[in-house]
Design an enzyme around this catalytic site. Structure first.
Site, PDB file in Angstrom:
ATOM      1  N   LYS A 141      43.889  30.132  48.296  1.00  0.00           N
ATOM      2  CA  LYS A 141      44.626  31.049  49.156  1.00  0.00           C
ATOM      3  C   LYS A 141      46.091  30.660  49.316  1.00  0.00           C
ATOM      4  O   LYS A 141      46.864  31.396  49.900  1.00  0.00           O
ATOM      5  CB  LYS A 141      43.926  31.162  50.516  1.00  0.00           C
ATOM      6  CG  LYS A 141      42.476  31.586  50.437  1.00  0.00           C
ATOM      7  CD  LYS A 141      42.255  32.956  49.839  1.00  0.00           C
ATOM      8  CE  LYS A 141      42.684  34.056  50.745  1.00  0.00           C
ATOM      9  NZ  LYS A 141      42.070  35.361  50.403  1.00  0.00           N
ATOM     10  N   SER A 186      31.710  29.093  49.860  1.00  0.00           N
ATOM     11  CA  SER A 186      31.675  30.275  48.995  1.00  0.00           C
ATOM     12  C   SER A 186      31.404  29.876  47.542  1.00  0.00           C
ATOM     13  O   SER A 186      30.806  30.650  46.794  1.00  0.00           O
ATOM     14  CB  SER A 186      32.975  31.077  49.119  1.00  0.00           C
ATOM     15  OG  SER A 186      34.057  30.361  48.589  1.00  0.00           O
TER      16      SER A 186
HETATM   17  C1  LIG Z   1      36.603  29.635  50.722  1.00  0.00           C
HETATM   18  C2  LIG Z   1      36.920  31.039  50.345  1.00  0.00           C
HETATM   19  N1  LIG Z   1      36.198  31.610  49.377  1.00  0.00           N
HETATM   20  C3  LIG Z   1      36.413  32.876  49.006  1.00  0.00           C
HETATM   21  C4  LIG Z   1      37.375  33.645  49.623  1.00  0.00           C
HETATM   22  C5  LIG Z   1      37.543  35.059  49.199  1.00  0.00           C
HETATM   23  O1  LIG Z   1      38.698  35.277  48.430  1.00  0.00           O
HETATM   24  P1  LIG Z   1      39.400  36.670  48.501  1.00  0.00           P
HETATM   25  O2  LIG Z   1      39.934  36.826  49.909  1.00  0.00           O
HETATM   26  O3  LIG Z   1      40.490  36.586  47.508  1.00  0.00           O
HETATM   27  O4  LIG Z   1      38.401  37.717  48.200  1.00  0.00           O
HETATM   28  C6  LIG Z   1      38.151  33.085  50.628  1.00  0.00           C
HETATM   29  C7  LIG Z   1      39.146  33.870  51.331  1.00  0.00           C
HETATM   30  O5  LIG Z   1      39.706  33.483  52.325  1.00  0.00           O
HETATM   31  C8  LIG Z   1      37.925  31.740  50.996  1.00  0.00           C
HETATM   32  O6  LIG Z   1      38.660  31.141  51.950  1.00  0.00           O
END
Ligand SMILES: Cc1ncc(COP(=O)(O)O)c(C=O)c1O
Length: 325
Positions: free
Chosen positions: A39, A272
């Site tokens: 991010k 995630s």
């Molecule tokens: C740890 C993590 N994984 C996945 C995502 C998802 O990414 P995106 O917002 O680009 O869909 C985020 C978004 O904040 C995140 O912090």
């Protein structure tokens, strides 16, 4: 300054997953960014544009609603450039991320949920309201800011194309704002329309149904599960035209997958990223994996941000060694 080293993160083959699933698996390690997540890319693009367009004056406050990582990028770059930051996180945010935000100089407010602008108690509503009522503040609004997608279209997508020498067949990423999958997905499909783009979200999130049927399912007000991914509204930064399928997983499956992965590889993965591992376990038949495929998993951050939540055995040991109850 650290912004010079955003992106160009390492990319490596994962032998463990390749053997386990009899396919070619690669990992894009985004925790090598300056504030340790993917991010940093949108955070920097959004800040840079706001400053360039004169939407905020020196000393002003950048405001964001975040599951922690975007906020950390905003806080880090804002401070370096002579600005302040006010970050709204939901109560599900890990204590590690809240500590890191405060250490980066952010003022942090913890909100009930992240259910979108229509919900008075959400991070997004609180952030918008704060920016509206505080002069010289600017809400970067990652859920609707085109710079979010653009940052991945301009940097992550080209990096992956180069790092795989054009061999990539599948890209798998979790979906939160949709910025990553939309930017990377569009770039890769422009290079080769046969590349498959798969998203992952937790059960209860509404994007997979939206992708399949075009309908916006009834909102799940209590929804807020795997940190960083899953939504109860459709973010403006989600481009459904470049996503082929979205797989859903349980939060518990993700936690188990994270611990198994640690046993197999010694590595700690973020929540995630663990959801991506769980999606392989649960949906491998449907994915139709073959030996020839080059599958890239996008790991946005690192398991050290979630030790207290996912790896509680490590956390307990750490507390005992530090004599903390
Ligand atoms: C740890 C993590 N994984 C996945 C995502 C998802 O990414 P995106 O917002 O680009 O869909 C985020 C978004 O904040 C995140 O912090």
């Amino acid at each position: 300054m650290t912004t010079a080293i955003i992106g160009n993160t390492p990319f490596r083959k994962c032998e463990t997953l390749s053997q386990l699933y009899e396919s070619q698996f690669f990992i894009k390690e985004e925790f090598h960014n300056p504030s340790m997540s993917a991010k940093d890319r949108p955070a920097f693009f959004m800040i840079r544009e706001a400053i360039a367009k004169g939407q905020i004056k020196p000393g002003g406050t950048f405001v964001e609603a975040s599951s922690g990582n975007t906020g950390l990028g905003i806080a880090t770059f804002a401070k370096q450039l002579g600005y302040q930051s006010q970050i709204f996180v939901s109560k599900s945010c890990s204590s590690e991320k809240i500590d890191a935000l405060r250490m980066a100089g952010a003022r942090v407010e913890i909100c009930e949920n992240s259910n979108g602008l229509h919900d008075f108690y959400s991070t997004q509503f609180r952030a918008q309201s704060y920016a509206a009522t505080h002069p010289n503040s600017y809400f970067t609004n990652q859920y609707y800011n085109p710079q979010n997608i653009r940052s991945h279209y301009k940097t992550t997508g080209p990096e992956l194309w180069k790092q795989t020498a054009g061999q990539i067949t599948h890209f798998i990423a979790g979906i939160g704002t949709g910025g990553t999958i939309s930017g990377v997905g569009r770039y890769l499909k422009e290079q080769n329309p046969n590349i498959t783009i798969w998203g992952v979200e937790p059960k209860g999130s509404i994007l997979s149904e939206f992708l399949t049927t075009g309908a916006i399912p009834e909102q799940h007000a209590t929804y807020d599960k795997i940190e960083g991914i899953g939504r109860s509204f459709i973010p403006g930064a989600f481009d459904r035209d470049v996503v082929d399928h979205i797989f859903q997983v349980d939060i518990e499956e993700a936690e188990v997958a994270a611990r198994q992965y640690r046993q197999l590889t010694g590595s700690l993965v973020g929540y995630s990223s663990a959801a991506l591992l769980a999606s392989l376990q649960r949906h491998k038949e449907q994915m139709g994996l073959t030996k020839e495929q080059h599958i890239v998993l996008f790991f946005p951050d690192h398991g050290s941000r979630y030790v207290s939540k996912i790896y509680s055995d490590l956390f307990d040991r750490l507390k005992t060694s530090l004599n903390i109850s």
